[in-house]
Motif scaffolding. Structure first.
Motif, PDB file in Angstrom:
ATOM      1  N   SER A   1      -3.811 -12.238  -1.134  1.00 33.40           N
ATOM      2  CA  SER A   1      -3.319 -10.885  -0.890  1.00 33.40           C
ATOM      3  C   SER A   1      -2.697 -10.772   0.498  1.00 33.40           C
ATOM      4  O   SER A   1      -1.645 -10.140   0.669  1.00 33.40           O
ATOM      5  CB  SER A   1      -4.462  -9.880  -1.041  1.00 33.40           C
ATOM      6  OG  SER A   1      -4.040  -8.569  -0.722  1.00 33.40           O
TER       7      SER A   1
ATOM      8  N   CYS B   1      -8.204  -3.811   0.373  1.00 34.33           N
ATOM      9  CA  CYS B   1      -8.383  -4.783  -0.708  1.00 34.33           C
ATOM     10  C   CYS B   1      -9.587  -5.670  -0.434  1.00 34.33           C
ATOM     11  O   CYS B   1     -10.370  -5.981  -1.341  1.00 34.33           O
ATOM     12  CB  CYS B   1      -7.114  -5.609  -0.860  1.00 34.33           C
ATOM     13  SG  CYS B   1      -7.198  -6.902  -2.131  1.00 34.33           S
TER      14      CYS B   1
ATOM     15  N   SER C   1      -8.543   3.301  -3.789  1.00 33.99           N
ATOM     16  CA  SER C   1      -8.011   2.580  -4.955  1.00 33.99           C
ATOM     17  C   SER C   1      -6.899   3.365  -5.628  1.00 33.99           C
ATOM     18  O   SER C   1      -5.883   2.795  -6.048  1.00 33.99           O
ATOM     19  CB  SER C   1      -9.147   2.307  -5.950  1.00 33.99           C
ATOM     20  OG  SER C   1     -10.168   1.539  -5.357  1.00 33.99           O
TER      21      SER C   1
ATOM     22  N   GLU D   1      -3.694   3.101  -3.510  1.00 34.84           N
ATOM     23  CA  GLU D   1      -3.104   1.767  -3.589  1.00 34.84           C
ATOM     24  C   GLU D   1      -2.473   1.514  -4.948  1.00 34.84           C
ATOM     25  O   GLU D   1      -1.358   1.000  -5.045  1.00 34.84           O
ATOM     26  CB  GLU D   1      -4.168   0.709  -3.292  1.00 34.84           C
ATOM     27  CG  GLU D   1      -4.566   0.622  -1.842  1.00 34.84           C
ATOM     28  CD  GLU D   1      -3.417   0.173  -0.963  1.00 34.84           C
ATOM     29  OE1 GLU D   1      -2.645  -0.704  -1.383  1.00 34.84           O
ATOM     30  OE2 GLU D   1      -3.272   0.725   0.146  1.00 34.84           O
TER      31      GLU D   1
ATOM     32  N   ASN E   1      -1.299  -6.834  -5.656  1.00 34.96           N
ATOM     33  CA  ASN E   1      -2.264  -5.868  -5.122  1.00 34.96           C
ATOM     34  C   ASN E   1      -2.909  -5.052  -6.240  1.00 34.96           C
ATOM     35  O   ASN E   1      -4.132  -4.843  -6.249  1.00 34.96           O
ATOM     36  CB  ASN E   1      -1.576  -4.931  -4.126  1.00 34.96           C
ATOM     37  CG  ASN E   1      -1.466  -5.531  -2.746  1.00 34.96           C
ATOM     38  OD1 ASN E   1      -2.093  -6.545  -2.452  1.00 34.96           O
ATOM     39  ND2 ASN E   1      -0.662  -4.936  -1.906  1.00 34.96           N
TER      40      ASN E   1
ATOM     41  N   PHE F   1      -7.128  -5.162  -7.619  1.00 33.39           N
ATOM     42  CA  PHE F   1      -7.996  -4.009  -7.861  1.00 33.39           C
ATOM     43  C   PHE F   1      -8.488  -3.988  -9.309  1.00 33.39           C
ATOM     44  O   PHE F   1      -9.670  -3.722  -9.567  1.00 33.39           O
ATOM     45  CB  PHE F   1      -7.255  -2.715  -7.538  1.00 33.39           C
ATOM     46  CG  PHE F   1      -7.220  -2.383  -6.075  1.00 33.39           C
ATOM     47  CD1 PHE F   1      -8.101  -1.466  -5.532  1.00 33.39           C
ATOM     48  CD2 PHE F   1      -6.310  -2.982  -5.233  1.00 33.39           C
ATOM     49  CE1 PHE F   1      -8.082  -1.163  -4.184  1.00 33.39           C
ATOM     50  CE2 PHE F   1      -6.264  -2.688  -3.884  1.00 33.39           C
ATOM     51  CZ  PHE F   1      -7.156  -1.773  -3.361  1.00 33.39           C
TER      52      PHE F   1
END
Length: 376
Positions: free
Chosen positions: A114, A185, A249, A252, A292, A296
Motif C-alpha cells: 500500500s 490503512c 473506512s 477512504e 487501497n 479495506f
C-alpha cells in the motif's frame, strides 16, 4: 525450556518475557507512519498555547472542539496498542506466538505494498509530470505545469522561482496526504489481523476443550469459562475496531472509488491525445486507488471468515463426549460466532468484503459511463 523464533528467545512461563520487543515489531510500520504526521506534537503544542498564551476564556473554549477530536484519536490508538500489548504479554506457548507473528508478517506485507502504491503515485503525479512535461510558453514566459494549477487571483505561479517553489510544496503536501492514507490503512490492517490471530489461537484451544492439556490441571467448566471470556474479549475488540475506523473506512472507500472513476475518464478521453507517459501515470494511479479499496475489503473478508470458522471448529470437536448438559454451552458459542454483526463496515452501510470490492469497481465504471454520456 527455551525456544527461538526469529532470533528472539521464548521462555515457556506464565507470560511472554519478550512482549515489548514483539509489540515493537508488530507496530513498527504504524509508528513510522504516525510519527511524521506529528499528532502528539501538534496536540501538546496547542494545549500549551491555550494554557500559557491565551487568557480569554471564550477563545479557549473555541479551540476545545479541535483538541477534543485529537484526544479521541490518541485515546483510541492508545487503547488499540494497549490491547495488543496485553495479548503479546499473555502468550504462554510457542505455537501461539508463532501464529501471531504469521499474521503480523502478513499485515506488514499488505502495508508495504500500500505504501509503495501511495507514495509512488505521489512521486509520479506531483513530481515526474511537472519535471518531465514540456514547458508551457505564454508570451515571453515559459513555465512548468503544476499537478494542481493555482488561480492567478491567488498568485502567479508562472514566474520563477514561484513555479519551482509550488512544485515542491505540492509534492510535500502529497507526501503528507499519502502518509495519512497509509496510516489509516495500516491501523485497520494491523488491528484486524491481530484480532484474526487471536481467533485462530482461540480455535486451537477447542482441540483441548474436552480432554484438556497434559500440562494443565483444570476441569471442563474452567476451560469453557476461560474460552468464553477470551471470545468475548476478542469480539469486544472487533466492535472497537468497527467503531474506531468505520468513518475512516467510509471516506477512504468512497474517495478512492470516486478517484478511480475520474482517472478512468481521464485515461479514456486522453488515449489519442496524451502521451504514453501520461497514460501510464493514470494507469498506475488507478491501480493504487483500487488496491487501497481492496485492502479495506480484503481484511474485512478475512476477519468475517475467521469469525465464522470459530462456529465450524466448535461444531467439529468431540462435543458428544461432554458429560450431562455441558455440551449445551456450545450452542451459544456457535450462535454468537455466526452473527453478521462481527463484520467490518464502512459507515455501517458498506460491508467490507470481496463481493463489496467487486460492486465498488463496477460502480466506478458505471459513473464513468455516466460522465462519458454527459460530456459527449
Amino acid at each position: 525450556m527455551s525456544f527461538y523464533i526469529r532470533g528472539l528467545p521464548y521462555i515457556k512461563q506464565m507470560y511472554n518475557q519478550n512482549y515489548k520487543e514483539d509489540m515493537k515489531y508488530a507496530t513498527k510500520l504504524n509508528r513510522w507512519l504516525l510519527k511524521p504526521i506529528g499528532i502528539c506534537f501538534f496536540f501538546f503544542a496547542a494545549v500549551l498555547y491555550l494554557i500559557v498564551d491565551v487568557q480569554d476564556i471564550q477563545v479557549r473554549l473555541s479551540k476545545v472542539g479541535s483538541l477534543s477530536f485529537c484526544v479521541m484519536i490518541l485515546t483510541n490508538i492508545k487503547y488499540c496498542f494497549n490491547y495488543m500489548e496485553n495479548d503479546w504479554k499473555n502468550v504462554k506457548r510457542v505455537e501461539e506466538r508463532q501464529i501471531m507473528f504469521e499474521y503480523v508478517d502478513f499485515s506488514r506485507r499488505l502495508i508495504l505494498v500500500s505504501a509503495v502504491f501511495a507514495f509512488g503515485g505521489v512521486i509520479i503525479y506531483r513530481v515526474t509530470i511537472p519535471v518531465f512535461s514540456p514547458k508551457i510558453v505564454v508570451g515571453n514566459i515559459s513555465f512548468k505545469p503544476l499537478a494542481y494549477p493555482i488561480s492567478k487571483v491567488i498568485m502567479d505561479t508562472r514566474q520563477s522561482p514561484t513555479n519551482e517553489i509550488m512544485i515542491c510544496l505540492q509534492c510535500f503536501a502529497g507526501m503528507v496526504m499519502s502518509t495519512i492514507t497509509v496510516s489509516c490503512c495500516s491501523m485497520l490492517t494491523v488491528s484486524t489481523m491481530h484480532a484474526c490471530s487471536q481467533l485462530k489461537i482461540l480455535m486451537s484451544y477447542m482441540n483441548y476443550l474436552v480432554t484438556g492439556r497434559s500440562d494443565e490441571n483444570n476441569n471442563v467448566e474452567e476451560r469453557l469459562s476461560y474460552w468464553v471470556q477470551r471470545h468475548v474479549r476478542i469480539l469486544s475488540f472487533i466492535s472497537f475496531i468497527q467503531q474506531f475506523l468505520q468513518n475512516i473506512s467510509l471516506i477512504e472507500v468512497l474517495g478512492c472509488t470516486l478517484n478511480m472513476c475520474m482517472l478512468e475518464y481521464y485515461l479514456i478521453m486522453g488515449l489519442n491525445k496524451d502521451s504514453l507517459f501520461h497514460t501510464l501515470t493514470y494507469t498506475i494511479l488507478i491501480i493504487s486507488f483500487a488496491y487501497n479499496v481492496f485492502i479495506f475489503c480484503y481484511v474485512g473478508e478475512i476477519l468475517s471468515d475467521e469469525c465464522r470458522k470459530v462456529a465450524d471448529v466448535t461444531y467439529m470437536i468431540d462435543w458428544y463426549r461432554f458429560e450431562g448438559r455441558q455440551g449445551l454451552f456450545l450452542i451459544l458459542i456457535i450462535a454468537v460466532s455466526s452473527l453478521s454483526s462481527h463484520r467490518l463496515t464502512a459507515g455501517k452501510f458498506i460491508e467490507l468484503s470481496i463481493s463489496s470490492f467487486g460492486v465498488l469497481v463496477k460502480t466506478s465504471f458505471a459513473y464513468l459511463n455516466m460522465l462519458r454520456t454527459v460530456t459527449s
